[in-house]
Design a protein around this motif. Structure first.
Motif, short mmCIF file in Angstrom:
data_model
loop_
_atom_site.label_atom_id
_atom_site.label_comp_id
_atom_site.label_asym_id
_atom_site.label_seq_id
_atom_site.Cartn_x
_atom_site.Cartn_y
_atom_site.Cartn_z
N GLY A 105 29.58 56.76 30.58
CA GLY A 105 29.39 58.16 30.91
C GLY A 105 28.14 58.42 31.71
O GLY A 105 28.11 59.29 32.60
N GLU A 106 27.10 57.65 31.42
CA GLU A 106 25.84 57.80 32.16
C GLU A 106 25.97 57.34 33.61
O GLU A 106 25.18 57.75 34.47
N ILE A 107 26.97 56.52 33.89
CA ILE A 107 27.27 56.14 35.28
C ILE A 107 28.21 57.16 35.92
O ILE A 107 27.97 57.64 37.03
N LEU A 108 29.28 57.51 35.21
CA LEU A 108 30.31 58.35 35.81
C LEU A 108 29.85 59.78 36.05
O LEU A 108 30.03 60.33 37.15
N LEU A 109 29.27 60.42 35.04
CA LEU A 109 29.02 61.86 35.14
C LEU A 109 28.02 62.23 36.23
O LEU A 109 28.29 63.13 37.03
N PRO A 110 26.86 61.56 36.34
CA PRO A 110 25.95 61.92 37.43
C PRO A 110 26.55 61.66 38.81
O PRO A 110 26.37 62.46 39.73
N ARG A 111 27.28 60.56 38.94
CA ARG A 111 27.87 60.25 40.24
C ARG A 111 28.95 61.27 40.60
O ARG A 111 29.06 61.70 41.75
N LEU A 112 29.75 61.66 39.62
CA LEU A 112 30.77 62.67 39.89
C LEU A 112 30.13 64.02 40.21
O LEU A 112 30.66 64.78 41.04
N ALA A 113 29.01 64.32 39.59
CA ALA A 113 28.29 65.56 39.94
C ALA A 113 27.81 65.51 41.39
O ALA A 113 27.86 66.52 42.11
N GLU A 114 27.36 64.34 41.83
CA GLU A 114 26.98 64.18 43.24
C GLU A 114 28.17 64.41 44.15
O GLU A 114 28.06 65.06 45.21
N LEU A 115 29.32 63.85 43.76
CA LEU A 115 30.51 64.04 44.58
C LEU A 115 30.93 65.51 44.60
O LEU A 115 31.42 66.01 45.63
N ALA A 116 30.74 66.21 43.49
CA ALA A 116 31.07 67.65 43.45
C ALA A 116 30.20 68.44 44.42
O ALA A 116 30.67 69.38 45.07
N ALA A 117 28.93 68.05 44.53
CA ALA A 117 28.04 68.73 45.48
C ALA A 117 28.43 68.43 46.92
O ALA A 117 28.23 69.25 47.81
N LYS A 118 29.04 67.28 47.13
CA LYS A 118 29.42 66.83 48.47
C LYS A 118 30.80 67.32 48.88
O LYS A 118 31.05 67.61 50.06
N HIS A 119 31.71 67.42 47.90
CA HIS A 119 33.10 67.76 48.18
C HIS A 119 33.46 69.06 47.46
O HIS A 119 33.68 69.06 46.23
N PRO A 120 33.55 70.18 48.16
CA PRO A 120 33.81 71.47 47.49
C PRO A 120 35.17 71.57 46.83
O PRO A 120 35.42 72.52 46.09
N VAL A 121 36.05 70.59 47.06
CA VAL A 121 37.34 70.59 46.38
C VAL A 121 37.18 70.33 44.88
O VAL A 121 38.05 70.67 44.10
N ILE A 122 36.05 69.74 44.47
CA ILE A 122 35.78 69.51 43.05
C ILE A 122 35.20 70.79 42.47
O ILE A 122 34.08 71.18 42.78
N GLY A 123 35.96 71.43 41.59
CA GLY A 123 35.50 72.66 40.98
C GLY A 123 34.73 72.42 39.70
O GLY A 123 33.84 73.21 39.35
N ASP A 124 35.05 71.35 38.98
CA ASP A 124 34.39 71.11 37.69
C ASP A 124 34.37 69.62 37.40
O ASP A 124 35.31 68.89 37.74
N VAL A 125 33.27 69.18 36.79
CA VAL A 125 33.12 67.82 36.29
C VAL A 125 32.88 67.94 34.79
O VAL A 125 32.02 68.72 34.36
N ARG A 126 33.63 67.19 33.98
CA ARG A 126 33.46 67.37 32.54
C ARG A 126 33.88 66.10 31.80
O ARG A 126 34.53 65.21 32.35
N GLY A 127 33.53 66.07 30.52
CA GLY A 127 33.91 64.96 29.66
C GLY A 127 32.72 64.41 28.92
O GLY A 127 31.58 64.87 29.07
N ARG A 128 32.98 63.41 28.10
CA ARG A 128 31.93 62.70 27.36
C ARG A 128 32.26 61.22 27.34
O ARG A 128 33.42 60.83 27.24
N GLY A 129 31.22 60.42 27.42
CA GLY A 129 31.41 58.98 27.36
C GLY A 129 32.33 58.50 28.45
O GLY A 129 32.14 58.81 29.63
N ALA A 130 33.35 57.74 28.05
CA ALA A 130 34.31 57.18 29.00
C ALA A 130 35.60 57.98 29.02
O ALA A 130 36.68 57.43 29.28
N MET A 131 35.50 59.28 28.75
CA MET A 131 36.63 60.21 28.83
C MET A 131 36.17 61.37 29.72
O MET A 131 35.67 62.39 29.25
N VAL A 132 36.33 61.19 31.03
CA VAL A 132 35.69 62.05 32.02
C VAL A 132 36.72 62.46 33.07
O VAL A 132 37.67 61.71 33.35
N ALA A 133 36.54 63.63 33.67
CA ALA A 133 37.50 64.12 34.66
C ALA A 133 36.84 65.03 35.67
O ALA A 133 35.75 65.58 35.44
#
Length: 455
Positions: free
Chosen positions: A360-388
Motif C-alpha cells: 500500500g505504501e508503494i501503490l497509494l502514493p504513486r496512484l495519487a501522483e497519477l491522479a494529479a497527472k490524469h484528470p480521468v482519475i476521480g478517486d484513489v482509495r483502499g488500504r494495504g494491497a486492496m487499492v483502486a
C-alpha cells in the motif's frame, strides 16, 4: 515483440522467473486456439477477464500457454495472496492427498478441520469464545451466516448495503446490489432482504466530511421505520466493499452500525471474503476501526487457491442451530484444510500483514501522483494491497466505464493483469499477491501510467 523486466522471486513453489515477458501478441496463437475450444464447450455465461490461458503461476506473475509472462495485479480475485504455489500450501496439500481426499467431515471427521477452526478462533477479531463451520465458497459462507443469525434471533429480515456484493446463489444475489452481470434475469430472489445506504465518501451528497454521520443516521432511520429492528436478524456488510468498487466506508460509520446492532440484538456479520487474511494490512479489515463482529465470513485468501470458506463467530450464536442443520458433503475438504493451514503458516512466517502495508505504501502514493497527472482519475482509495482508482469524465464525477475498459485492455496488451469493478463499471482495482516483488509493482504502475496517457 519482446519486453522483459527481471525481479526477485519472493515465494516457494516451482522455479518461475519473476519478470514480465511478452513473446507474442496478447492473446497468442495457443490461447486463441484454446479460447475457440472454450467457446464450443463452456457455457457462454462463464466469461474471462483476459483471453489468455495460464500454464504456470507463482510469486507475482502468471505465465500463459504461449510463453508470455504477465504481471499479476489480480491474485485470482484476492485468492492467491500467498502466491499460486506457496511451499507450505503445496507441501501440506500433497501430504494430505497421499493420505485421503475425502471422508466427509459429517461422517468421519479429521483433525485438520478442527485445526482450521482453531486458527480461525485465534485470528478473527475479538477475544470471546468462538466456533466455526467450514464450507466451499464465499456465497455458501454468507448463506450459512444468514441461516445461523435467523435461527439464533428467531427473526427473518436481513439488512444489506448499497454497492454490496455477497455472491451468486439465490439468497446472495438478493443480498447483492449490482444487477448486471450478477442478478439480471435470474430472479425472483429470496424475500426479507432490505437495502440501506452505504457511506461512500466520494459520492456522498453531503460531502465526505459529513458522510459517516449522515449515512449512519439514514441507516438507523430506515431499519427502525421500514424494517423494524425487532424483526431484523442480521446486518451483513463488507468492511471494505469489493465488487461495489473497493469503497472504504467513511470512518466512524461501521462502528455506529455495529453499536446499533448490538443495542437491538441484531447479529452483525462482517463479510471479509475479499478483505480478509492480511489483504488490507491487518489479518482482517474489521480491525482497522476495532470492530468485533458477531459473525465473520471468510473465503478467497484462506487456502492459497483451494476451495474453502468459513463462518466464524460467537460460540453461543454458532451453537444455536440444531445438530445436522449445518454442513455439506464437501465442506471443509481435507485437502483444502491442509492448504489453509499451509497458507496461514506462510502468512505468519512472511508477516504478510506487514507486506500488505508495504504494498500500500508503494501503490497509494504513486496512484495519487497519477491522479494529479490524469484528470480521468476521480478517486484513489483502499488500504494495504486492496487499492483502486475510480475513473470519471474529467471535471465531473460522472462514471466513465468506457475509459475504464480501454485502460484495462491497454494494460492487458502490455502484460499487466488488472481487474475492473464497481457498481458503475468504472473502477480499476489492484489485488497483487502479497509475495509480489517491488520491481513488478513499480513496472505495473508504469504500464498503468502509459495506458492512461494513451487514453
Amino acid at each position: 515483440m519482446s519486453a522483459t523486466s527481471d525481479t526477485t522471486e519472493t515465494t516457494g513453489g516451482p522455479s518461475l522467473p519473476q519478470r514480465r515477458r511478452l513473446v507474442t501478441e496478447i492473446p497468442g496463437p495457443r490461447s486463441r486456439e484454446l479460447m475457440a475450444r472454450k467457446t464450443a464447450a463452456v457455457a457462454a455465461g462463464v466469461g474471462s477477464v483476459m483471453p489468455v490461458f495460464a500454464r504456470r503461476a507463482g510469486g507475482g506473475v502468471v505465465e500463459d500457454v504461449d510463453g508470455n509472462s504477465l504481471i499479476d495485479f489480480g491474485s485470482g480475485i484476492a485468492v492467491t495472496s500467498v502466491g499460486n504455489s506457496a511451499e507450505a500450501v503445496v507441501r501440506r496439500a500433497t501430504a494430505q492427498l497421499e493420505q485421503f481426499t475425502h471422508t466427509c467431515a459429517m461422517v468421519t471427521p479429521y483433525e485438520s478441520y478442527v485445526e482450521v477452526c482453531e486458527e480461525l478462533a485465534r485470528l478473527t477479531p475479538g477475544d470471546h469464545r468462538k466456533k466455526s463451520i467450514l464450507v466451499n465458497s464465499g456465497a455458501e459462507a454468507v448463506e450459512n451466516a444468514v441461516k445461523i443469525a435467523r435461527y439464533h434471533t428467531r427473526r427473518q429480515a436481513v439488512v444489506v448495503f448499497d454497492h454490496g456484493y455477497h455472491g451468486r446463489t439465490n439468497l446472495t444475489m438478493a443480498l447483492t446490489a449490482k444487477n448486471m452481470p450478477y442478478k439480471h434475469g435470474f430472479g425472483p430472489f429470496a424475500p426479507e432482504v432490505y437495502r440501506v445506504p452505504m457511506a461512500y465518501p466520494y459520492r456522498w451528497p453531503g460531502g465526505a466530511e459529513n458522510c459517516a454521520e449522515e449515512a449512519a443516521a439514514q441507516v438507523v432511520e430506515q431499519i427502525t421505520r421500514q424494517v423494524g429492528a425487532e424483526n431484523t436478524a442480521a446486518i451483513v456488510v463488507e468492511p471494505i466493499l469489493g465488487e461495489g468498487g473497493f469503497i472504504v466506508p467513511a470512518r466512524g460509520f461501521l462502528p455506529r452500525i455495529a453499536e446499533f446492532a448490538r443495542e437491538h440484538g441484531i447479529v452483525f456479520v462482517a463479510d471479509e471474503i475479499q478483505s480478509g487474511f492480511c489483504r488490507t494490512g491487518q489479518w482482517f479489515a474489521s480491525e482497522d476501526e476495532g470492530l468485533v463482529p458477531d459473525l465473520v465470513t471468510t473465503a478467497k485468501g484462506i487456502a492459497g487457491g483451494l476451495p474453502l470458506a468459513a463462518v466464524t463467530g460467537r460460540a453461543e450464536i454458532m451453537d444455536a442451530a440444531h445438530s445436522g442443520g449445518l454442513g455439506g458433503t464437501y465442506g471443509g475438504n481435507p485437502v483444502a484444510c491442509a492448504a489453509a493451514l499451509g497458507a496461514i503458516e506462510t502468512m505468519r512466517e512472511l508477516d504478510l500483514p506487514a507486506r500488505a502495508r508495504h504494498i500500500g505504501e508503494i501503490l497509494l502514493p504513486r496512484l495519487a501522483e497519477l491522479a494529479a497527472k490524469h484528470p480521468v482519475i476521480g478517486d484513489v482509495r483502499g488500504r494495504g494491497a486492496m487499492v483502486a482508482v475510480e475513473l470519471v469524465r474529467p471535471g465531473t464525477k460522472e462514471p466513465d466505464p468506457a475509459a475504464t475498459a480501454k485502460v484495462a485492455a491497454a494494460c492487458h496488451a502490455e502484460g499487466l493483469l488488472v481487474l475492473t469493478t464497481g457498481t458503475y463499471g468504472n473502477v480499476v482495482r489492484f489485488l497483487p499477491p502479497l509475495v509480489i516483488g517491488d520491481d513488478l509493482l513499480h513496472e505495473g504502475l508504469d504500464i498503468l501510467d502509459h495506458a492512461l496517457t494513451t487514453l
